[in-house]
Motif scaffolding. Structure first.
Motif, mmCIF file in Angstrom:
data_model
loop_
_atom_site.group_PDB
_atom_site.id
_atom_site.type_symbol
_atom_site.label_atom_id
_atom_site.label_comp_id
_atom_site.label_asym_id
_atom_site.label_seq_id
_atom_site.Cartn_x
_atom_site.Cartn_y
_atom_site.Cartn_z
ATOM 1 N N LEU A 25 -24.670 73.655 59.608
ATOM 2 C CA LEU A 25 -23.727 72.734 58.974
ATOM 3 C C LEU A 25 -23.098 73.287 57.696
ATOM 4 O O LEU A 25 -21.945 73.004 57.403
ATOM 5 C CB LEU A 25 -24.431 71.409 58.672
ATOM 6 C CG LEU A 25 -24.854 70.605 59.903
ATOM 7 C CD1 LEU A 25 -25.659 69.385 59.496
ATOM 8 C CD2 LEU A 25 -23.641 70.189 60.731
ATOM 9 N N THR A 26 -23.854 74.057 56.945
ATOM 10 C CA THR A 26 -23.338 74.558 55.661
ATOM 11 C C THR A 26 -22.744 75.955 55.748
ATOM 12 O O THR A 26 -21.958 76.349 54.890
ATOM 13 C CB THR A 26 -24.451 74.582 54.597
ATOM 14 O OG1 THR A 26 -25.469 75.518 54.992
ATOM 15 C CG2 THR A 26 -25.065 73.199 54.413
ATOM 16 N N TYR A 70 -32.519 73.707 51.290
ATOM 17 C CA TYR A 70 -32.905 72.302 51.431
ATOM 18 C C TYR A 70 -32.472 71.484 50.214
ATOM 19 O O TYR A 70 -31.875 70.412 50.350
ATOM 20 C CB TYR A 70 -34.417 72.195 51.608
ATOM 21 C CG TYR A 70 -34.935 70.775 51.595
ATOM 22 C CD1 TYR A 70 -34.859 69.971 52.730
ATOM 23 C CD2 TYR A 70 -35.480 70.226 50.431
ATOM 24 C CE1 TYR A 70 -35.323 68.656 52.719
ATOM 25 C CE2 TYR A 70 -35.940 68.917 50.407
ATOM 26 C CZ TYR A 70 -35.859 68.137 51.552
ATOM 27 O OH TYR A 70 -36.298 66.848 51.528
ATOM 28 N N LYS A 71 -32.732 71.992 49.012
ATOM 29 C CA LYS A 71 -32.377 71.258 47.796
ATOM 30 C C LYS A 71 -30.864 71.193 47.624
ATOM 31 O O LYS A 71 -30.314 70.197 47.150
ATOM 32 C CB LYS A 71 -33.017 71.933 46.575
ATOM 33 C CG LYS A 71 -32.972 71.070 45.316
ATOM 34 C CD LYS A 71 -33.785 71.687 44.197
ATOM 35 C CE LYS A 71 -33.910 70.730 43.033
ATOM 36 N NZ LYS A 71 -32.622 70.208 42.562
ATOM 37 N N PHE A 72 -30.184 72.255 48.025
ATOM 38 C CA PHE A 72 -28.733 72.304 47.969
ATOM 39 C C PHE A 72 -28.132 71.157 48.781
ATOM 40 O O PHE A 72 -27.197 70.477 48.335
ATOM 41 C CB PHE A 72 -28.258 73.657 48.502
ATOM 42 C CG PHE A 72 -26.779 73.800 48.673
ATOM 43 C CD1 PHE A 72 -25.940 73.903 47.571
ATOM 44 C CD2 PHE A 72 -26.222 73.860 49.945
ATOM 45 C CE1 PHE A 72 -24.566 74.052 47.734
ATOM 46 C CE2 PHE A 72 -24.852 74.014 50.120
ATOM 47 C CZ PHE A 72 -24.022 74.110 49.009
ATOM 48 N N ASP A 74 -19.642 73.788 55.981
ATOM 49 C CA ASP A 74 -18.952 75.045 56.233
ATOM 50 C C ASP A 74 -17.462 74.741 56.402
ATOM 51 O O ASP A 74 -17.073 73.980 57.291
ATOM 52 C CB ASP A 74 -19.508 75.676 57.517
ATOM 53 C CG ASP A 74 -18.937 77.053 57.796
ATOM 54 O OD1 ASP A 74 -17.899 77.408 57.229
ATOM 55 O OD2 ASP A 74 -19.549 77.780 58.605
ATOM 56 N N PRO A 75 -16.590 75.287 55.560
ATOM 57 C CA PRO A 75 -15.155 74.975 55.640
ATOM 58 C C PRO A 75 -14.513 75.383 56.954
ATOM 59 O O PRO A 75 -13.433 74.897 57.301
ATOM 60 C CB PRO A 75 -14.554 75.762 54.464
ATOM 61 C CG PRO A 75 -15.549 76.834 54.174
ATOM 62 C CD PRO A 75 -16.878 76.243 54.478
ATOM 63 N N ARG A 76 -15.189 76.239 57.730
ATOM 64 C CA ARG A 76 -14.626 76.683 59.006
ATOM 65 C C ARG A 76 -14.889 75.692 60.133
ATOM 66 O O ARG A 76 -14.399 75.867 61.244
ATOM 67 C CB ARG A 76 -15.210 78.052 59.376
ATOM 68 C CG ARG A 76 -14.818 79.154 58.409
ATOM 69 C CD ARG A 76 -15.665 80.384 58.592
ATOM 70 N NE ARG A 76 -17.064 80.117 58.284
ATOM 71 C CZ ARG A 76 -17.994 81.056 58.194
ATOM 72 N NH1 ARG A 76 -17.678 82.307 58.390
ATOM 73 N NH2 ARG A 76 -19.245 80.745 57.915
ATOM 74 N N ILE A 77 -15.640 74.630 59.874
ATOM 75 C CA ILE A 77 -15.968 73.672 60.922
ATOM 76 C C ILE A 77 -14.723 72.994 61.479
ATOM 77 O O ILE A 77 -14.654 72.680 62.659
ATOM 78 C CB ILE A 77 -16.962 72.611 60.409
ATOM 79 C CG1 ILE A 77 -18.370 73.212 60.312
ATOM 80 C CG2 ILE A 77 -16.981 71.392 61.321
ATOM 81 C CD1 ILE A 77 -19.421 72.261 59.803
#
Length: 299
Positions: free
Chosen positions: A234-235, A251-253, A267-270
């Motif tokens: 996802l990120t 995880y904390k991010f 993720d901006p490419r999603i």
């Protein structure tokens, strides 16, 4: 299908003498080559040659053979045959012939690079990422809840998730796998093995924290690794990214941004659509749809 036994000479021919042109991946215990075996119906296979000069490689070969011999599921990479012999110089040679996955591994899709000068890697939309996550979950459910005895993969990470021509995900590389003998019951609740870990089992960033304290191998360790992969899908950030230092982690991010600021860390490419067989009816998702789907996967 029934596959004939292959000799060292057969694999040399299939890979053009293990040419670097045919090398598709390399790890601690083995190198994987693309090979063509003309006498077989499907022709193209993945040939994993074990680096027997590495300590632990021989054991990894036997573990992987045992794991693949006892498992069969659409979301696990299929072993075709094995080759255990000697090369012309008398050195022991061991290899696995596996189903060839034309779309490579998940890692290369999450972090795309130019495969060739004019053929960049396509990008995964949200729908494709969710479908891949579901396939991985199905593989783990089979290993943990349907295999008898249950099996723990112990090295789940994007580079060990391979994608077929329809972008279906299959889990591979069982060199560190462990059967939980005597640790299953009619309730379906699985415990851990009777012995503790001899050092970390897995890859940095994906190993369950309790393993670092000598905890026994368990299915929960795979579930932790799967959770890391979900966040990575996802990120678009590796758990070993250099930004994660001084107490910060993937995880904390995510936790610090959940749920209101999820779109800021996706993720901006999603949003770029993937035009593969699985997404012919879907297309790209809106930002709000991505937010809702991501929140559901992270919760």
């Amino acid at each position: 299908m029934e596959f004939k036994k292959l000799t060292y000479a057969d694999l040399v021919k299939a890979t053009n003498r293990f040419s670097l042109v045919n090398l598709v991946g390399s790890g601690k215990y083995g190198s994987v080559y693309k090979g063509r075996i003309e006498s077989e119906e499907h022709h193209t296979f993945a040939i994993k040659v074990f680096k027997l000069d590495q300590i632990g490689a021989k054991k990894s070969f036997h573990v992987e053979c045992e794991a693949l011999r006892n498992t069969r599921h659409r979301n696990l990479v299929r072993v075709i045959t094995v080759c255990s012999t000697s090369d012309p110089t008398g050195h022991v040679f061991k290899a696995l012939v596996l189903e060839y996955m034309v779309n490579g591994d998940l890692e290369s899709w999450l972090y795309p690079t130019l495969i060739q000068e004019h053929h960049p890697k396509r990008l995964l939309c949200m729908g494709s990422r969710i479908a891949i996550a579901v396939d991985i979950a199905a593989a783990l459910d089979y290993l943990h809840n349907q295999c008898m005895p249950p099996m723990v993969h112990c090295d789940l990470k994007p580079s060990n998730v391979l994608l077929d021509d329809d972008m279906g995900a299959c889990v591979g590389d069982f060199g560190l796998a462990k059967f939980l003998h005597g640790c299953y019951s009619s309730s379906g609740i699985h415990g851990s093995t009777s012995t503790s870990l001899a050092g970390p089992r897995g890859s940095v960033g994906y190993i369950a924290p309790e393993y670092g304290f000598g905890s026994k191998i368990s299915t929960e360790g795979d579930v932790y690794s799967y959770g890391v992969i979900i966040l990575e899908i996802l990120t678009g950030k590796r758990p070993t990214d250099e930004m994660f230092e001084d107490g910060q982690s993937l995880y904390k991010f995510v936790e610090d941004s959940f749920p209101e600021k999820i779109c800021e860390i996706l993720d901006p490419r999603i949003n770029i659509p993937y035009y593969g067989n699985r997404d012919e009816e879907g297309g790209s998702s809106s930002e709000q749809e991505n937010h809702e789907m991501a929140a559901g996967m992270m919760s």
